[in-house]
Design an enzyme around this catalytic site. Structure first.
Site, PDB file in Angstrom:
ATOM      1  NE  ARG A   1      34.607  24.084 -41.006  1.00 26.95           N
ATOM      2  CZ  ARG A   1      35.346  23.457 -40.407  1.00 26.95           C
ATOM      3  NH1 ARG A   1      35.185  22.941 -39.307  1.00 26.95           N
ATOM      4  NH2 ARG A   1      36.766  23.261 -40.902  1.00 26.95           N
ATOM      5  CG  ASP A   2      38.243  24.775 -37.788  1.00 28.93           C
ATOM      6  OD1 ASP A   2      37.502  24.200 -36.876  1.00 28.93           O
ATOM      7  OD2 ASP A   2      39.163  24.211 -38.419  1.00 28.93           O
TER       8      ASP A   2
ATOM      9  CG  HIS B   1      42.734  22.632 -41.889  1.00 32.70           C
ATOM     10  ND1 HIS B   1      41.472  23.160 -42.097  1.00 32.70           N
ATOM     11  CD2 HIS B   1      42.309  22.122 -40.357  1.00 32.70           C
ATOM     12  CE1 HIS B   1      40.622  23.391 -40.875  1.00 32.70           C
ATOM     13  NE2 HIS B   1      40.988  22.898 -40.039  1.00 32.70           N
TER      14      HIS B   1
ATOM     15  CG  HIS C   1      43.454  22.998 -35.706  1.00 29.92           C
ATOM     16  ND1 HIS C   1      42.399  23.532 -34.898  1.00 29.92           N
ATOM     17  CD2 HIS C   1      43.119  22.390 -36.852  1.00 29.92           C
ATOM     18  CE1 HIS C   1      41.373  23.574 -35.752  1.00 29.92           C
ATOM     19  NE2 HIS C   1      41.755  22.659 -36.858  1.00 29.92           N
TER      20      HIS C   1
ATOM     21  CB  CYS D   1      37.661  19.870 -33.832  1.00 24.36           C
ATOM     22  SG  CYS D   1      36.328  18.695 -34.293  1.00 24.36           S
TER      23      CYS D   1
ATOM     24  CG  ASN E   1      41.789  26.480 -37.701  1.00 22.08           C
ATOM     25  OD1 ASN E   1      40.742  26.601 -36.740  1.00 22.08           O
ATOM     26  ND2 ASN E   1      41.779  25.550 -38.541  1.00 22.08           N
TER      27      ASN E   1
HETATM   28  P1  HMG Z   1      23.508  10.850 -36.651  1.00 24.33           P
HETATM   29  O1  HMG Z   1      23.245  11.307 -35.304  1.00 24.33           O
HETATM   30  O2  HMG Z   1      24.238   9.520 -36.898  1.00 24.33           O
HETATM   31  O3  HMG Z   1      22.244  11.273 -37.500  1.00 24.33           O
HETATM   32  O4  HMG Z   1      24.588  11.980 -37.041  1.00 24.33           O
HETATM   33  P2  HMG Z   1      21.545  10.013 -38.526  1.00 24.33           P
HETATM   34  O5  HMG Z   1      21.850  10.109 -39.903  1.00 24.33           O
HETATM   35  O6  HMG Z   1      21.322   8.942 -37.807  1.00 24.33           O
HETATM   36  O7  HMG Z   1      20.127  11.071 -38.676  1.00 24.33           O
HETATM   37  C1  HMG Z   1      19.389  11.120 -37.515  1.00 24.33           C
HETATM   38  C2  HMG Z   1      18.258  12.412 -37.690  1.00 24.33           C
HETATM   39  O8  HMG Z   1      19.355  13.726 -37.801  1.00 24.33           O
HETATM   40  C3  HMG Z   1      17.623  12.020 -38.672  1.00 24.33           C
HETATM   41  O9  HMG Z   1      16.316  13.047 -38.355  1.00 24.33           O
HETATM   42  C4  HMG Z   1      18.287  13.200 -39.865  1.00 24.33           C
HETATM   43  O10 HMG Z   1      17.292  13.698 -40.664  1.00 24.33           O
HETATM   44  C5  HMG Z   1      18.935  14.230 -39.059  1.00 24.33           C
HETATM   45  P3  HMG Z   1      14.823  12.124 -38.178  1.00 24.33           P
HETATM   46  O11 HMG Z   1      14.745  11.556 -39.216  1.00 24.33           O
HETATM   47  O12 HMG Z   1      15.517  11.062 -36.851  1.00 24.33           O
HETATM   48  O13 HMG Z   1      13.956  13.063 -37.715  1.00 24.33           O
HETATM   49  N1  HMG Z   1      19.867  14.714 -39.566  1.00 24.33           N
HETATM   50  C6  HMG Z   1      20.391  16.040 -39.968  1.00 24.33           C
HETATM   51  N2  HMG Z   1      19.309  17.039 -39.694  1.00 24.33           N
HETATM   52  C7  HMG Z   1      19.836  18.505 -40.323  1.00 24.33           C
HETATM   53  N3  HMG Z   1      21.191  18.282 -41.010  1.00 24.33           N
HETATM   54  C8  HMG Z   1      21.932  17.195 -41.463  1.00 24.33           C
HETATM   55  C9  HMG Z   1      21.322  15.930 -40.788  1.00 24.33           C
HETATM   56  N4  HMG Z   1      22.006  14.698 -40.672  1.00 24.33           N
HETATM   57  C10 HMG Z   1      21.159  13.932 -40.063  1.00 24.33           C
HETATM   58  N5  HMG Z   1      23.003  17.369 -41.894  1.00 24.33           N
HETATM   59  C11 HMG Z   1      25.994  13.211 -38.711  1.00 24.33           C
HETATM   60  C12 HMG Z   1      25.550  11.805 -38.288  1.00 24.33           C
HETATM   61  C13 HMG Z   1      27.113  13.042 -39.750  1.00 24.33           C
HETATM   62  C14 HMG Z   1      24.907  14.084 -39.444  1.00 24.33           C
HETATM   63  C15 HMG Z   1      26.620  14.023 -37.340  1.00 24.33           C
HETATM   64  O14 HMG Z   1      27.464  13.248 -36.845  1.00 24.33           O
HETATM   65  C16 HMG Z   1      27.198  15.309 -37.678  1.00 24.33           C
HETATM   66  O15 HMG Z   1      26.468  16.238 -37.871  1.00 24.33           O
HETATM   67  N6  HMG Z   1      28.384  15.441 -37.438  1.00 24.33           N
HETATM   68  C17 HMG Z   1      29.265  17.012 -37.824  1.00 24.33           C
HETATM   69  C18 HMG Z   1      30.348  17.030 -36.628  1.00 24.33           C
HETATM   70  C19 HMG Z   1      31.031  18.399 -37.117  1.00 24.33           C
HETATM   71  O16 HMG Z   1      30.488  19.312 -37.695  1.00 24.33           O
HETATM   72  N7  HMG Z   1      32.389  18.505 -36.771  1.00 24.33           N
HETATM   73  C20 HMG Z   1      32.990  19.491 -36.674  1.00 24.33           C
HETATM   74  C21 HMG Z   1      33.662  19.513 -38.013  1.00 24.33           C
HETATM   75  S1  HMG Z   1      34.907  18.729 -38.300  1.00 24.33           S
HETATM   76  C22 HMG Z   1      36.302  19.480 -38.121  1.00 24.33           C
HETATM   77  O17 HMG Z   1      36.128  20.386 -37.613  1.00 24.33           O
HETATM   78  C23 HMG Z   1      37.562  19.087 -38.584  1.00 24.33           C
HETATM   79  C24 HMG Z   1      38.083  20.169 -39.756  1.00 24.33           C
HETATM   80  O18 HMG Z   1      38.234  21.502 -39.535  1.00 24.33           O
HETATM   81  C25 HMG Z   1      39.297  19.642 -40.359  1.00 24.33           C
HETATM   82  C26 HMG Z   1      40.523  19.265 -39.260  1.00 24.33           C
HETATM   83  O19 HMG Z   1      40.812  20.309 -38.402  1.00 24.33           O
HETATM   84  O20 HMG Z   1      41.020  18.476 -39.251  1.00 24.33           O
HETATM   85  C27 HMG Z   1      37.083  19.965 -40.917  1.00 24.33           C
HETATM   86 MG    MG Z   2      39.976  22.287 -38.325  1.00 22.56          MG
END
Ligand code: HMG
Ligand code: MG
Length: 313
Positions: free
Chosen positions: A29-30, A222, A224, A255, A264
């Site tokens: 994933r990450d 966690h 990096h 990220c 990481n």
């Molecule tokens: P948004 O653009 O605000 O979406 O995204 P929305 O809520 O306005 O919805 C818009 C449309 O998207 C809708 O469709 C939803 O159905 C669809 P429409 O009705 O217009 O046809 N939609 C989705 N479709 C599929 N799956 C979904 C989904 N959600 C909405 N889940 C959102 C808001 C939170 C979804 C977006 O910002 C997002 O997906 N963010 C994820 C970013 C991400 O994955 N970042 C990396 C992970 S975090 C990380 O790596 C850190 C970590 O490792 C720890 C660390 O290192 O600190 C964990």
């Molecule tokens: Mg991370």
């Protein structure tokens, strides 16, 4: 001098450490969320299977996020449908909202993680929400997931520093973490998303969490490895009583919404240190290193893990 026959460190038991550490493997994933090219689903599946074969028992498999945000993991449904689940192995996935939860439930997931931000700026960049709005987004996810019998982990990102806001006060992080635990999450993973922490900060945050009523037993770390501090920070956390450590095979990672985030902590580097100190991990280092060397070949560049390079370089 001859080459080492066995790719393991010499052992000297260090005091003040747990007997066993649970490794939460985030490579699929990450790690893969950050690859420029989308890795074919067959390669992801083989990666996960080889990680399980190497003895890793928690494999964070993918994310049910909006595919437009992380195209690298847009194949989450296909991945889970093809997953050869093994007994004793958990395959948690990231879920940000109810739409993601619907998808995860339909895919037969048993374990999810929500991922909050400690800072306003990263909440907006990573989740398109304010700090307060992130809670409103997660609350129904956690409540429903638990009602469905799922286990829910919470991440907090930018625990030690944020590329836009600078240093992040420990009290601010602890408040976010405590709120996510209050929702019903069973574990809190403290994310050093951009890898800027040093051990004193880790100690300060764990102590601040204790002041706010959060025990070490529910914490994971966690790190990096941007500045090469991940192992030192991990050792600090272990000495403070934390026994779950996130790591990524081969040191993959980053990220997509925090450009300064690099890989990481490499799982191989972690296992080498723990084995050397007599802390059990259940991981077969040789198989793990083979897996990362194989994946590095598929990705077309060498693994950043020091241990992978030392043993297979
Ligand atoms: P948004 O653009 O605000 O979406 O995204 P929305 O809520 O306005 O919805 C818009 C449309 O998207 C809708 O469709 C939803 O159905 C669809 P429409 O009705 O217009 O046809 N939609 C989705 N479709 C599929 N799956 C979904 C989904 N959600 C909405 N889940 C959102 C808001 C939170 C979804 C977006 O910002 C997002 O997906 N963010 C994820 C970013 C991400 O994955 N970042 C990396 C992970 S975090 C990380 O790596 C850190 C970590 O490792 C720890 C660390 O290192 O600190 C964990
Ligand atoms: Mg991370």
């Amino acid at each position: 001098m001859g080459a080492r026959d066995v790719g393991l460190p010499d052992r000297a038991r260090a005091e003040g450490l747990p007997d066993r550490v649970a490794i939460w493997e985030v490579g699929a994933r990450d790690g893969l969320q950050n690859e420029r090219a989308v890795v074919p689903v067959e390669v992801k599946l083989e990666f996960l299977d080889r990680l399980a074969d190497a003895g890793l028992q928690t494999l964070e498999a993918t994310s049910f996020v909006r595919p437009e945000w992380v195209p690298q993991l847009a194949d989450a449904e296909e991945l889970l449908a093809g997953l050869a689940r093994r007994d004793g192995v958990r395959y948690p996935v990231l879920v940000p909202n109810e739409r993601g939860l619907d998808r995860a439930l339909a895919a037969g997931v048993e374990h999810i993680a929500v991922f909050g931000s400690a800072t306003e700026t990263f909440a907006r960049r990573n989740l398109n929400r304010s700090l307060d709005e992130q809670y409103a987004m997660f609350e129904p996810v956690v409540t429903r997931a638990r009602a469905e019998g799922l286990d829910v982990r919470a991440y907090v990102s930018m625990c030690f520093g944020d590329p836009w806001e600078g240093p992040v006060p420990a009290a601010q992080v602890a408040a976010v973490g405590a709120r996510l635990l209050d929702m019903g999450c069973s574990q809190l993973s403290l994310g050093d998303t951009i890898g800027v922490a040093t051990p004193g900060q880790v100690e300060a945050l764990v102590r601040e969490l204790a002041v706010q009523g959060v025990e070490q037993s529910v914490l994971a770390v966690h790190f990096h490895d941007t500045y090469g501090q991940a192992l030192a920070n991990t050792l600090t956390a272990l000495r403070l009583g934390i026994t779950t450590v996130d790591a990524s095979a081969g040191g993959l990672g980053g990220c997509p919404y925090a450009e300064s985030a690099t890989g990481n902590l490499a799982t191989e580097d972690l296992v080498w240190m723990l084995e050397g100190m007599g802390v059990e991990t259940g991981v077969d280092l040789d198989k793990l290193v083979d897996t990362s060397a194989w994946l590095a070949g598929r990705l077309g560049r060498p693994s950043p893990s020091r241990v992978v390079r030392a043993l297979r370089g």
